[in-house]
Design a protein around this motif. Structure first.
Motif, PDB file in Angstrom:
ATOM      1  N   PRO A 154       0.833  -1.212   0.000  1.00 32.85           N
ATOM      2  CA  PRO A 154       0.000   0.000   0.000  1.00 32.85           C
ATOM      3  C   PRO A 154       0.862   1.255   0.000  1.00 32.85           C
ATOM      4  O   PRO A 154       1.915   1.288   0.636  1.00 32.85           O
ATOM      5  CB  PRO A 154      -0.803  -0.124   1.297  1.00 32.85           C
ATOM      6  N   PRO A 155       0.446   2.289  -0.729  1.00 34.00           N
ATOM      7  CA  PRO A 155       1.244   3.523  -0.822  1.00 34.00           C
ATOM      8  C   PRO A 155       1.500   4.147   0.546  1.00 34.00           C
ATOM      9  O   PRO A 155       0.693   4.025   1.471  1.00 34.00           O
ATOM     10  CB  PRO A 155       0.382   4.436  -1.707  1.00 34.00           C
ATOM     11  N   ASP A 156       2.627   4.835   0.647  1.00 32.56           N
ATOM     12  CA  ASP A 156       2.998   5.482   1.901  1.00 32.56           C
ATOM     13  C   ASP A 156       1.904   6.423   2.393  1.00 32.56           C
ATOM     14  O   ASP A 156       1.534   6.413   3.569  1.00 32.56           O
ATOM     15  CB  ASP A 156       4.303   6.273   1.724  1.00 32.56           C
ATOM     16  N   ASP A 157       1.395   7.273   1.486  1.00 30.55           N
ATOM     17  CA  ASP A 157       0.404   8.265   1.903  1.00 30.55           C
ATOM     18  C   ASP A 157      -0.896   7.609   2.352  1.00 30.55           C
ATOM     19  O   ASP A 157      -1.604   8.141   3.212  1.00 30.55           O
ATOM     20  CB  ASP A 157       0.152   9.286   0.783  1.00 30.55           C
ATOM     21  N   TYR A 158      -1.192   6.433   1.801  1.00 30.13           N
ATOM     22  CA  TYR A 158      -2.404   5.722   2.209  1.00 30.13           C
ATOM     23  C   TYR A 158      -2.275   5.233   3.651  1.00 30.13           C
ATOM     24  O   TYR A 158      -3.201   5.381   4.455  1.00 30.13           O
ATOM     25  CB  TYR A 158      -2.666   4.548   1.275  1.00 30.13           C
ATOM     26  N   LEU A 159      -1.118   4.683   3.997  1.00 33.22           N
ATOM     27  CA  LEU A 159      -0.906   4.220   5.367  1.00 33.22           C
ATOM     28  C   LEU A 159      -0.928   5.392   6.349  1.00 33.22           C
ATOM     29  O   LEU A 159      -1.435   5.267   7.468  1.00 33.22           O
ATOM     30  CB  LEU A 159       0.418   3.463   5.465  1.00 33.22           C
ATOM     31  N   VAL A 160      -0.380   6.528   5.940  1.00 30.69           N
ATOM     32  CA  VAL A 160      -0.428   7.721   6.787  1.00 30.69           C
ATOM     33  C   VAL A 160      -1.878   8.134   7.021  1.00 30.69           C
ATOM     34  O   VAL A 160      -2.294   8.409   8.157  1.00 30.69           O
ATOM     35  CB  VAL A 160       0.363   8.883   6.158  1.00 30.69           C
ATOM     36  N   GLU A 178       1.045   1.435  17.291  1.00 32.11           N
ATOM     37  CA  GLU A 178       0.101   0.805  16.353  1.00 32.11           C
ATOM     38  C   GLU A 178       0.448   1.179  14.918  1.00 32.11           C
ATOM     39  O   GLU A 178       0.363   0.340  14.008  1.00 32.11           O
ATOM     40  CB  GLU A 178      -1.328   1.238  16.687  1.00 32.11           C
ATOM     41  N   TYR A 179       0.830   2.416  14.707  1.00 34.30           N
ATOM     42  CA  TYR A 179       1.203   2.883  13.370  1.00 34.30           C
ATOM     43  C   TYR A 179       2.454   2.146  12.873  1.00 34.30           C
ATOM     44  O   TYR A 179       2.517   1.721  11.711  1.00 34.30           O
ATOM     45  CB  TYR A 179       1.450   4.385  13.422  1.00 34.30           C
ATOM     46  N   THR A 180       3.433   1.977  13.742  1.00 31.47           N
ATOM     47  CA  THR A 180       4.635   1.232  13.369  1.00 31.47           C
ATOM     48  C   THR A 180       4.287  -0.205  13.025  1.00 31.47           C
ATOM     49  O   THR A 180       4.778  -0.767  12.037  1.00 31.47           O
ATOM     50  CB  THR A 180       5.660   1.264  14.512  1.00 31.47           C
ATOM     51  N   MET A 181       3.403  -0.823  13.813  1.00 29.63           N
ATOM     52  CA  MET A 181       3.004  -2.202  13.539  1.00 29.63           C
ATOM     53  C   MET A 181       2.264  -2.312  12.201  1.00 29.63           C
ATOM     54  O   MET A 181       2.458  -3.282  11.454  1.00 29.63           O
ATOM     55  CB  MET A 181       2.111  -2.714  14.675  1.00 29.63           C
ATOM     56  N   LEU A 182       1.435  -1.315  11.876  1.00 30.84           N
ATOM     57  CA  LEU A 182       0.748  -1.317  10.588  1.00 30.84           C
ATOM     58  C   LEU A 182       1.752  -1.352   9.440  1.00 30.84           C
ATOM     59  O   LEU A 182       1.605  -2.116   8.480  1.00 30.84           O
ATOM     60  CB  LEU A 182      -0.154  -0.076  10.467  1.00 30.84           C
ATOM     61  N   TRP A 183       2.786  -0.530   9.526  1.00 34.72           N
ATOM     62  CA  TRP A 183       3.817  -0.513   8.484  1.00 34.72           C
ATOM     63  C   TRP A 183       4.554  -1.837   8.419  1.00 34.72           C
ATOM     64  O   TRP A 183       4.839  -2.356   7.319  1.00 34.72           O
ATOM     65  CB  TRP A 183       4.799   0.629   8.746  1.00 34.72           C
ATOM     66  N   LEU A 207       3.468  -4.780   9.215  1.00 33.74           N
ATOM     67  CA  LEU A 207       2.598  -5.808   8.645  1.00 33.74           C
ATOM     68  C   LEU A 207       2.321  -5.583   7.164  1.00 33.74           C
ATOM     69  O   LEU A 207       2.249  -6.535   6.380  1.00 33.74           O
ATOM     70  CB  LEU A 207       1.273  -5.846   9.414  1.00 33.74           C
ATOM     71  N   ALA A 208       2.154  -4.313   6.777  1.00 29.83           N
ATOM     72  CA  ALA A 208       1.765  -4.000   5.398  1.00 29.83           C
ATOM     73  C   ALA A 208       2.940  -3.831   4.455  1.00 29.83           C
ATOM     74  O   ALA A 208       2.837  -4.133   3.256  1.00 29.83           O
ATOM     75  CB  ALA A 208       0.895  -2.734   5.372  1.00 29.83           C
ATOM     76  N   ARG A 209       4.070  -3.326   4.974  1.00 29.42           N
ATOM     77  CA  ARG A 209       5.209  -3.019   4.110  1.00 29.42           C
ATOM     78  C   ARG A 209       6.488  -3.777   4.468  1.00 29.42           C
ATOM     79  O   ARG A 209       7.440  -3.800   3.704  1.00 29.42           O
ATOM     80  CB  ARG A 209       5.507  -1.508   4.152  1.00 29.42           C
ATOM     81  N   GLY A 210       6.518  -4.340   5.674  1.00 23.81           N
ATOM     82  CA  GLY A 210       7.684  -5.111   6.072  1.00 23.81           C
ATOM     83  C   GLY A 210       8.820  -4.290   6.638  1.00 23.81           C
ATOM     84  O   GLY A 210       9.921  -4.805   6.837  1.00 23.81           O
ATOM     85  N   HIS A 211       8.580  -3.029   6.923  1.00 23.65           N
ATOM     86  CA  HIS A 211       9.597  -2.176   7.530  1.00 23.65           C
ATOM     87  C   HIS A 211       8.919  -1.076   8.330  1.00 23.65           C
ATOM     88  O   HIS A 211       7.710  -0.863   8.235  1.00 23.65           O
ATOM     89  CB  HIS A 211      10.531  -1.577   6.469  1.00 23.65           C
ATOM     90  N   ARG A 212       9.732  -0.369   9.117  1.00 30.33           N
ATOM     91  CA  ARG A 212       9.205   0.718   9.936  1.00 30.33           C
ATOM     92  C   ARG A 212       8.753   1.888   9.062  1.00 30.33           C
ATOM     93  O   ARG A 212       9.165   1.987   7.903  1.00 30.33           O
ATOM     94  CB  ARG A 212      10.262   1.188  10.937  1.00 30.33           C
TER      95      ARG A 212
END
Length: 285
Positions: free
Chosen positions: A72-78, A90-95, A97-102
């Motif tokens: 998912p795009p960076d701006d979408y996760l933001v 929670e935000y770090t965990m979302l990244w 899980l979704a992107r594989g990095h912080r």
């Protein structure tokens, strides 16, 4: 007939679904659903609500919670993080899980140092030089050992400006032209690329480019540099003379862009005495 076992949710869904349930539609300017609407009653935002609020095509958010939205795009996760009021963890965990990095983008624009009084206490309790700056190198906390590094015992308001644009900085930081200035120039350019709206960074960038001494170094940097962690450089201390400055760098988790720096300084005389002591000890065996 055997009862169907509910399929486990993806970890992203486990993380985000409870957060959606806490947000009432009317609090984010969505119309309240009719009382007689068929189907299960949602206590918070639905996945379709999320698509509407985030201005994405239908089922986009569903794919995110199901783990099917590839990279998912960076701006979408933001946007998801801000809409669901995620905490920093929670935000770090979302990244993860979704992107594989912080996260590569902060959840909220940096607002300074979280818990400045605690960081000041940490600085005061450190025997080595220690200081904390924000993303633009504005000094937020420091100890007396760090202040002693400056001729008048007063730490500068901005460490990058002192290092690049003052005569004191160029004298104190030995090998300034070949080590300190190129490295800091690269760090400043990287910080500005990440935070292009920072007026403080913009001003330091403009002043450095216009400076007859620092400007040519600043504009000719080729090697990237992000942080001075683990770096050893020469420094002329006003109280202890020349020596080696060993730097330890870290980022406070709750303060995006902030830097915590510890400078372990060893005067050349002390280093020589130590070497001679080791040599004498070895020869006496």
């Amino acid at each position: 007939m055997a009862k169907k076992t509910k399929k486990p949710r993806h970890p992203i869904g486990e993380l985000l679904e409870p957060k959606r349930a806490l947000i009432r539609p009317e609090s984010v300017a969505l119309p309240r659903p009719p009382a007689g609407r068929p189907g299960p009653k949602a206590t918070g935002l639905t996945q379709n609500d999320m698509d509407i609020l985030l201005k994405r095509s239908r089922k986009t958010y569903n794919r995110l919670e199901c783990g099917k939205l590839r990279l998912p795009p960076d701006d979408y996760l933001v946007d998801v993080g801000r809409l669901l009021n995620l905490t920093a963890d929670e935000y770090t965990m979302l990244w993860l899980l979704a992107r594989g990095h912080r996260p590569t983008h902060p959840l909220h624009p940096p607002v300074g140092l979280v818990g400045p009084e605690l960081w000041q206490a940490a600085c005061d309790g450190q025997r080595h030089m220690m200081y904390v700056t924000d993303l633009a190198w504005t000094l937020l906390a420091h100890n007396s050992a760090f202040a002693d590094m400056f001729i008048h015992g007063i730490a500068p308001a901005n460490t990058a400006r002192w290092m690049l644009l003052t005569e004191e900085g160029r004298t104190t930081l030995m090998d300034w032209e070949t080590t300190w200035a190129p490295s800091l120039s690269a760090q400043l350019q990287a910080a500005l690329a990440e935070n292009p709206d920072s007026e403080v960074l913009q001003k330091i960038d403009a002043d450095t480019r216009a400076d007859p001494v620092a400007g040519p170094i600043y504009t000719s940097v080729t090697a990237p540099s992000i942080a001075p962690d683990g770096v050893v450089r020469r420094l002329r201390h006003p109280l202890y003379g020349p020596g080696a400055a060993k730097m330890v760098a870290a980022n406070p988790y709750a303060s995006p862009g902030a830097r915590m720096i510890i400078v372990i300084f060893e005067p050349e005389e002390a280093a020589e005495d130590r070497r001679q002591g080791i040599s004498a000890s070895s020869s006496s065996r």
